[in-house]
Design a protein around this motif. Sequence first.
Motif, mmCIF file in Angstrom:
data_model
loop_
_atom_site.group_PDB
_atom_site.id
_atom_site.type_symbol
_atom_site.label_atom_id
_atom_site.label_comp_id
_atom_site.label_asym_id
_atom_site.label_seq_id
_atom_site.Cartn_x
_atom_site.Cartn_y
_atom_site.Cartn_z
ATOM 1 N N PRO A 155 0.794 -1.233 0.000
ATOM 2 C CA PRO A 155 0.000 0.000 0.000
ATOM 3 C C PRO A 155 0.824 1.279 0.000
ATOM 4 O O PRO A 155 0.298 2.338 -0.346
ATOM 5 C CB PRO A 155 -0.820 -0.117 1.288
ATOM 6 C CG PRO A 155 -0.043 -1.037 2.169
ATOM 7 C CD PRO A 155 0.592 -2.021 1.235
ATOM 8 N N SER A 156 2.109 1.214 0.366
ATOM 9 C CA SER A 156 2.921 2.435 0.405
ATOM 10 C C SER A 156 3.769 2.620 -0.840
ATOM 11 O O SER A 156 4.507 3.603 -0.948
ATOM 12 C CB SER A 156 3.831 2.428 1.638
ATOM 13 O OG SER A 156 4.929 1.544 1.450
ATOM 14 N N LEU A 157 3.662 1.708 -1.800
ATOM 15 C CA LEU A 157 4.542 1.718 -2.968
ATOM 16 C C LEU A 157 4.413 3.020 -3.753
ATOM 17 O O LEU A 157 3.325 3.414 -4.178
ATOM 18 C CB LEU A 157 4.215 0.538 -3.881
ATOM 19 C CG LEU A 157 5.148 0.322 -5.083
ATOM 20 C CD1 LEU A 157 6.537 -0.063 -4.603
ATOM 21 C CD2 LEU A 157 4.583 -0.764 -5.992
ATOM 22 N N GLY A 158 5.541 3.708 -3.943
ATOM 23 C CA GLY A 158 5.582 4.906 -4.758
ATOM 24 C C GLY A 158 5.037 6.163 -4.110
ATOM 25 O O GLY A 158 4.898 7.186 -4.783
ATOM 26 N N LEU A 159 4.747 6.119 -2.815
ATOM 27 C CA LEU A 159 4.156 7.274 -2.145
ATOM 28 C C LEU A 159 5.220 8.054 -1.369
ATOM 29 O O LEU A 159 6.202 7.489 -0.874
ATOM 30 C CB LEU A 159 3.056 6.827 -1.183
ATOM 31 C CG LEU A 159 1.881 6.057 -1.787
ATOM 32 C CD1 LEU A 159 0.841 5.781 -0.715
ATOM 33 C CD2 LEU A 159 1.259 6.812 -2.955
ATOM 34 N N ALA A 160 4.995 9.360 -1.237
ATOM 35 C CA ALA A 160 5.869 10.207 -0.429
ATOM 36 C C ALA A 160 5.749 9.817 1.041
ATOM 37 O O ALA A 160 4.708 9.303 1.471
ATOM 38 C CB ALA A 160 5.484 11.671 -0.610
#
Length: 234
Positions: free
Chosen positions: A160-165
Amino acid sequence: MLKVEGLRVAYGRLEVLQGITLEVPEGKVVTLVGANGAGKSTTLMALSGLRRVTGGRILFEGEDLAGLPPHEIVARGVVQVPEGRRVFARMSVHENLLMGAFLRGRRDAARDADHVFSLFPVLAERRSQRAGTLSGGEQQMLAIGRALMARPRLLLLDEPSLGLAPTLVAQIFEILRAIHAEGVTLLLVEQNVHQALSMADDGYVLQAGRIALHGAPAELLANDEVRRAYLGES
């Protein structure tokens, strides 16, 4: 709630999962971590019926889900948030949410959508906007919200955190804690090992299609092998 016994999955002649065994107790958060290519996403797809199981059992409250089609698995309360969000880009935010309630019909969908909007106020502001025009973080929120519309009892989350700031990552994990507090059991696949283990009750380390380590989060975080391989510490 979930008991996986000797799960095997192959892509052609290549056996990706080589007999993994794990358990997810009801009301808990269990995390599955590992390097790219370890088999984490394949595990979740097998649990969701999206990959054919070549061996082992997937017991959800005693019933073997192996071989069931995906929609029947969703109907039993096992719902996946896929890696890469996979929103319906040309449909609106609200229409994406309604798709999450497809198996249940529309009668209770409005109330459930209001609940999702309370968890993700930014989605309420964009309810008529096409999903493909949302930011990456907003699309991740929508993917989680769409899964919640199916009223999951066990929520499977793939990166769920992939590619997020970093600020958005913290926000997503706070929302996951709120979802768990409402009584939803979570199985979390995540490359952000520290974040994943910080909210978990139990953890598994997957390595080349096998469970390499299993233990309490504090034990795994203190493990030298985990610290070197996944936390970048010497």
